[in-house]
Design an enzyme around this catalytic site. Structure first.
Site, PDB file in Angstrom:
ATOM      1  N   HIS C 134       0.871  -1.363   0.040  1.00  0.00           N
ATOM      2  CA  HIS C 134      -0.143   0.116   0.027  1.00  0.00           C
ATOM      3  C   HIS C 134       0.991   1.193  -0.023  1.00  0.00           C
ATOM      4  O   HIS C 134       2.076   1.286   0.543  1.00  0.00           O
ATOM      5  CB  HIS C 134      -0.792  -0.077   1.278  1.00  0.00           C
ATOM      6  N   ASP C 211       3.183  -4.387   8.151  1.00  0.00           N
ATOM      7  CA  ASP C 211       1.918  -3.585   7.845  1.00  0.00           C
ATOM      8  C   ASP C 211       0.717  -4.442   7.922  1.00  0.00           C
ATOM      9  O   ASP C 211       0.380  -5.263   7.248  1.00  0.00           O
ATOM     10  CB  ASP C 211       2.037  -3.206   6.315  1.00  0.00           C
ATOM     11  N   GLN C 214      -4.479  -4.987   7.140  1.00  0.00           N
ATOM     12  CA  GLN C 214      -5.259  -5.931   6.584  1.00  0.00           C
ATOM     13  C   GLN C 214      -5.241  -7.017   7.216  1.00  0.00           C
ATOM     14  O   GLN C 214      -6.267  -8.017   7.324  1.00  0.00           O
ATOM     15  CB  GLN C 214      -5.232  -6.243   5.045  1.00  0.00           C
TER      16      GLN C 214
HETATM   17  C1  LIG Z   1      -2.479  -2.822   3.473  1.00  0.00           C
HETATM   18  C2  LIG Z   1      -2.807  -1.447   3.931  1.00  0.00           C
HETATM   19  N1  LIG Z   1      -1.772  -0.751   4.533  1.00  0.00           N
HETATM   20  C3  LIG Z   1      -2.083   0.635   4.839  1.00  0.00           C
HETATM   21  C4  LIG Z   1      -3.224   1.168   4.760  1.00  0.00           C
HETATM   22  C5  LIG Z   1      -3.471   2.371   5.362  1.00  0.00           C
HETATM   23  O1  LIG Z   1      -4.387   2.239   6.498  1.00  0.00           O
HETATM   24  P1  LIG Z   1      -4.848   4.073   7.077  1.00  0.00           P
HETATM   25  O2  LIG Z   1      -5.376   4.564   5.603  1.00  0.00           O
HETATM   26  O3  LIG Z   1      -5.803   3.492   7.919  1.00  0.00           O
HETATM   27  O4  LIG Z   1      -3.656   4.417   7.502  1.00  0.00           O
HETATM   28  C6  LIG Z   1      -4.323   0.108   4.256  1.00  0.00           C
HETATM   29  C7  LIG Z   1      -5.759   0.801   4.356  1.00  0.00           C
HETATM   30  O5  LIG Z   1      -6.298   1.223   2.980  1.00  0.00           O
HETATM   31  C8  LIG Z   1      -3.993  -0.941   3.619  1.00  0.00           C
HETATM   32  O6  LIG Z   1      -4.921  -1.858   3.373  1.00  0.00           O
END
Ligand SMILES: Cc1ncc(COP(=O)(O)O)c(C=O)c1O
Ligand SMILES: Cc1ncc(COP(=O)(O)O)c(C=O)c1O
Lengths: 126, 419, 419, 126
Positions: C134, C211, C214
């Site tokens: 992400h 991370d 998910q």
């Molecule tokens: C794999 C992953 N990492 C990070 C994030 C970022 O999360 P947040 O927007 O709550 O910081 C997400 C959410 O969309 C995600 O799916």
């Protein structure tokens, strides 16, 4: 009211035991409560892993100062290993009052300083 | 969201009694006494309209914002962006692009220090702040000066608790790249002349960063009239929820700044070889934002507008003047900071040699909630040679009766500690 | 807070119908059809227990934390710290000192990149991430590599949407100082073997940053078993409120790291000449935290625990397998990523040359909420030579019926765009 | 459904007008929608501050492509000053459908690219 500022707490605050400094302490440690700025310095003389003299200095509220006074009274004669075992509940029992998490930090500051000075444990006792 | 209309509409002039009905938390007893909440400078309470609006948001429209095209996501995006517009109007910002949602004042000030500071500060440059700052407006500058090699300077304060303007004239000079100061001290209550200080900063070519944590909730704020380059404040101090704050920044400056946090929403394109940045304000909002909190803040602003910022300021002035009179009469009690005419709605004091923690605990036993400690402003306390003080602060829902309760409780404290 | 007890206690095994009763938002109609919410990967919905707990918090115990000694502040501090303990237990962290509250996953990953990265990375060092990250786990590393001069490398992915382990063996070497990867891809659904990847990172002396955005909401997580050095996740994806997230960090590493944001609560002592830092976890929490949100997250964890993480994982596995079967049968539809056995509860796909935005809009008109776009993961889409995809994702409250609704709506989309 | 994907939107999407490239355009600009990755390139030929030819290229959803197609149809004959005046409502009228804030960004991308190319205005039209 009476619960919190019991006569014995006020008594230790008014007439703190072991307040002052030692000549040539074997252990000397100082720390502050980051949430309020209160300070405690603790000095110990140790023989054969046993505390033979204890003194504290500091500024702070009745709870932190009474806690330091009561704790130093108990320290003389204790082994360093016994010091390591002392926890939060020990101090709560010593003070004998109900206490929330914020004031608990005041109460625990002397014990925190003690354990940091003796054992290098830099954390709030749990 | 029907919950967003405060019940005050009918009354031409609100009364404290009416206002208090909107604050469920104030209806309770503490240690058997009706709660007297005098700690709004630390965090204000919330009217039922704000609480219900967030509740309603979660029950009917929650979804992630900006990237979803389904109905809920469109609705959540609308709610979030409407909140931004509400904030922009509240402080008279020219554009919503200048409104960045943060967690709190602290994050806003760090954002400026890290992002603007890292791009613009170098050895030889000076950052000027004041000795009456909250730690949030001190530590970020200490950190960024260490990183960039710039020098941090402090405007001293006078014995009356105001900025030392002679010293300021010396300290603010062509080496100064940023002058950061609080609009109102959270310990002394001092209200600084923001527009004048901004003009002085601009005169030497420095940018002006205003800590509005204490001013925005209590004084009508117009960033264009103040001409501030940055203004940071917190929702939780102005009837809004925790978890959200605001950084206003002048568009030209924000555009030129590198991003701060990296992640979703703040990018234009992400390639393995590097990324480019989204437009304002999104460039500075990384990741899923505090959506429900923005909705809550928006309704808090409705509430403040409906009561009227002028009414609030005047109401606090009256209580503060009364409290000042009453506290002055207590033997051994010394109030820190300027006279009531030149201060906002808070009074910090020391009381004989009773430790502030003990005062606060004794007051609490009588239902009176005040704050004790260094209030995240150790340098001020060092300045007065003390390590802590007790602070009573007033807001929209406080009454003169509550001042009497405070005074009575202080007399009790004196009795307990009179030895 | 009686609101914190989910109603499920009596039922030995929850049913989706029972669970759905706890989610008020799911009771509504969208464009005349019962809402089918298939966008939990972006943000989950909240059970009434979570909503009411925050409501209750504001109505009865709100105050600022840590520095107040009055009853409300003690109560708010207790609530906030209890939430920290709840989080620690949920991921089996050895100590609450290792739980830092952030705004979201994004802020947690930035904290690690800025604070650990600035102190530990230098030219010649390598940071390894993967092509399935992400943006939140890409951009912070791009930024910190630019600041420190370290080199950023990417583990490629195989056509099946899994990490290329041959390439990984080459890329992960003694130059690698940090290996950051997602536990589950938010586009491909790929579940990575976290413990194995952590072990590989440790074998070359790198730290492992996971991370968990998910994975934590969907899979039982044990940081000690995984041996991860850092794990970041977001409350809003796991039935909790917006505005709060968590960074778990190994104590020894956190202790050695410089602070990130400066301000209130994170300091030990602030002097004009410089400051020293508070103990963990406070060193990394500057300013007033998201208190009500911590309370909400804590109740969300209660809810997840009561339903049972194993039940949730199994429930999602069943729906995903069924959806996979159904979608496979639609002509022209191609699912991205691995087989159902090796993925979590989401399916991203492309459908002929109908643009994902158009698919999502047409589905929305039939009450079906899916996400369309690059899902903040452009590099994966670049990898497949596409700019966007459509994603349906499943959680605790979704049913097999809803998959049928999705399939029917997709046929509609095909009809509209069949030219 | 009918509301959103009206026949004329689908018609412009299927058979885009002015799609392609110009030889030696006077103005050439390209941008993406950061929230979804859609792209639009716009090319114009200008004589005496008046647009005489317009072409677009890009990839994206029916809304962004139909918006580009409809917009380029209108552009020919327009003065640059008239371009400066074009706003959000102009596009909404052109499309003739109700539209929320997220899809609105799709619809506005061509106008954003136009105003950036002609006037250097790098912002979403308001
Ligand atoms: C794999 C992953 N990492 C990070 C994030 C970022 O999360 P947040 O927007 O709550 O910081 C997400 C959410 O969309 C995600 O799916
Ligand atoms: C003057 C001032 N600045 C900054 C802050 C920090 O606000 P927050 O904790 O919401 O970031 C406060 C709040 O205590 C304040 O009073």
């Amino acid at each position: 009211m009476d619960d919190f500022y019991r006569e014995n707490i006020l008594d230790h605050y008014r007439y703190p035991r072991h307040k002052g400094h030692l000549e040539d302490p074997d252990i000397h440690y100082h720390d502050v409560n980051p949430f309020c700025g209160d300070e405690i310095t603790l000095e110990l003389k140790v023989e054969d892993d046993r505390i033979v003299e204890a003194a504290f200095d500091g500024k702070g509220c009745a709870i932190s100062q009474a806690s330091a006074s009561m704790l130093t009274e108990e320290l003389v004669g204790m082994t360093l290993e016994e010091v390591r075992q002392l926890n939060k509940d020990y101090i709560i029992d010593l003070l004998g009052i109900p206490i929330g998490p914020v004031r608990l930090k005041c109460a625990l500051l002397p014990l925190k300083v003690l354990k940091a000075g003796v054992w290098g444990l830099e954390e709030w006792p749990e | 969201m029907t919950a967003s209309t405060p019940t005050l509409q009918v009354a031409p002039m609100p009364t404290v009694a009416e206002i208090r009905k909107d604050f469920p938390i104030l209806q309770q007893e503490v240690h058997g006494h009706p709660l007297v909440y005098l700690d709004s400078t630390a965090s204000s309470q919330k009217p039922v309209q704000v609480i219900e609006a967030m509740d309603e948001y979660y029950r009917t429209i929650h979804a992630n914002v900006h990237r979803g095209v389904h109905t809920l996501s469109e609705a959540a995006t609308t709610a979030y962006e409407d909140a931004r517009l509400k904030v922009a109007r509240f402080i008279n910002a020219p554009s919503t692009k200048e409104i960045i949602f943060t967690r709190n004042t602290t994050e806003g000030l760090n954002l400026v220090a890290y992002s603007w500071g890292r791009a613009n500060l170098k050895p030889g440059d000076e950052v000027l702040i004041t000795e009456m700052e909250h730690h949030s407006n001190i530590v970020p500058w200490q950190l960024i000066c260490e990183i960039t090699g710039a020098t941090l300077r402090y405007v001293p304060i006078t014995p009356r608790g105001e900025l030392d303007y002679d010293a300021l004239s010396q300290l603010l000079n062509e080496k100064t790249k940023v002058f950061a100061f609080t609009a109102m001290s959270n310990v002394l209550g001092t209200i600084n002349p923001v527009a004048e200080l901004v003009a002085r900063a601009h005169a030497v070519g420095a940018i002006a960063v205003v800590d509005g944590a204490q001013s925005v909730p209590h004084l009508k704020t117009d960033v264009q009239a103040l001409d501030a380059d940055f203004l940071a404040f917190s929702s939780h101090k102005m009837l809004g929820p925790t978890g959200i704050g605001v950084l206003y920044g002048r568009k030209e400056i924000l555009q030129a700044m590198p991003p701060f946090l990296g992640g979703g929403d703040m990018i234009r394109e992400v390639k393995l070889s590097g990324s480019s940045w989204n437009d304002l304000p999104y460039k500075f909002e990384a990741g899923t934002p505090a959506i429900a909190e923005a909705v809550g803040l928006s309704v808090a602003i409705d509430y403040l507008n409906q009561v009227g910022m002028d009414w609030i300021t005047e109401h606090e002035r009256q209580i503060t003047a009364y409290a000042w009179e009453q506290l002055q009469q207590i033997e051994g009690l010394r109030i820190l900071g300027p006279d009531p005419e030149r201060r906002g709605g808070l009074l910090s004091f020391i009381f004989g040699d009773i430790h502030p923690h003990d005062i606060a605990s004794i007051l609490d036993m009588q239902g009176v909630a005040v704050r004790a400690g260094h209030h995240c402003a150790q340098p001020i306390h060092d300045h007065y040679g003390i390590s802590a003080s007790t602070r009573a602060s007033f807001y929209i829902y406080n009454s003169l009766d509550e001042v009497d309760r405070l005074v009575a409780a202080l007399h009790q404290a004196k009795d307990i500690f009179s030895f």
